[in-house]
Write a protein that holds these residues in place. Sequence first.
Motif, mmCIF file in Angstrom:
data_model
loop_
_atom_site.group_PDB
_atom_site.id
_atom_site.type_symbol
_atom_site.label_atom_id
_atom_site.label_comp_id
_atom_site.label_asym_id
_atom_site.label_seq_id
_atom_site.Cartn_x
_atom_site.Cartn_y
_atom_site.Cartn_z
ATOM 1 N N ARG A 128 1.093 -1.225 0.386
ATOM 2 C CA ARG A 128 0.002 -0.077 -0.506
ATOM 3 C C ARG A 128 1.005 1.061 0.461
ATOM 4 N N VAL A 129 0.613 2.754 -1.028
ATOM 5 C CA VAL A 129 1.175 3.414 -0.768
ATOM 6 C C VAL A 129 0.322 4.631 0.357
ATOM 7 N N ALA A 130 1.469 4.649 1.177
ATOM 8 C CA ALA A 130 0.439 5.347 2.455
ATOM 9 C C ALA A 130 0.720 6.772 2.166
ATOM 10 N N GLY A 131 1.805 7.372 0.990
ATOM 11 C CA GLY A 131 1.017 8.760 0.840
ATOM 12 C C GLY A 131 1.620 10.304 1.897
ATOM 13 N N ILE A 132 1.685 10.686 1.457
ATOM 14 C CA ILE A 132 2.397 12.059 2.306
ATOM 15 C C ILE A 132 2.291 11.784 3.814
ATOM 16 N N PRO A 133 3.122 11.113 4.563
ATOM 17 C CA PRO A 133 2.987 11.602 6.210
ATOM 18 C C PRO A 133 2.156 12.842 6.413
ATOM 19 N N ALA A 134 1.513 12.268 7.060
ATOM 20 C CA ALA A 134 0.232 13.497 7.729
ATOM 21 C C ALA A 134 1.027 14.937 8.438
ATOM 22 N N THR A 135 2.445 14.695 9.107
ATOM 23 C CA THR A 135 3.066 15.630 9.495
ATOM 24 C C THR A 135 3.762 16.038 8.573
ATOM 25 N N GLU A 136 3.659 16.236 7.573
ATOM 26 C CA GLU A 136 3.739 16.910 5.827
ATOM 27 C C GLU A 136 3.499 17.848 5.413
ATOM 28 N N LEU A 137 2.444 17.395 5.616
ATOM 29 C CA LEU A 137 0.916 17.720 4.927
ATOM 30 C C LEU A 137 0.708 19.234 4.842
ATOM 31 N N SER A 138 0.491 20.367 4.371
ATOM 32 C CA SER A 138 -0.019 21.645 5.056
ATOM 33 C C SER A 138 -1.085 21.437 5.858
ATOM 34 N N ASP A 139 -1.477 22.537 5.352
ATOM 35 C CA ASP A 139 -3.165 22.599 6.647
ATOM 36 C C ASP A 139 -3.992 22.466 6.030
ATOM 37 N N GLU A 140 -4.044 23.460 4.811
ATOM 38 C CA GLU A 140 -5.144 22.688 4.260
ATOM 39 C C GLU A 140 -5.191 21.207 3.150
ATOM 40 N N ASP A 141 -4.070 21.093 3.325
ATOM 41 C CA ASP A 141 -4.116 19.568 3.274
ATOM 42 C C ASP A 141 -4.933 18.717 4.142
#
Length: 74
Positions: free
Chosen positions: A6-19
């Motif tokens: 599974r591709v986890a995607g961008i770590p949540a801690t690295e997302l912008s507030d909007e994302d």
Amino acid sequence: MPRTERVAGIPATELSDEDLDRELAHAHEKRHDIFIDGTAEQLRNHSARTHELERAYLARFTERVNDGREKLGG
């Protein structure tokens, strides 16, 4: 058929507030569909990602979350 990772995607801690806000809203919107129609593996993956997003949201936006205590004063 070989099992794919599974591709986890961008770590949540690295997302912008909007994302982060958008990703978390989308995860909550999809929860029922995955619960009803998804596989056990899909549900586990979705749960793990949702929890990751929720932890990041709580850490970042503590003031937005109702902690269950009534606010005192006026």
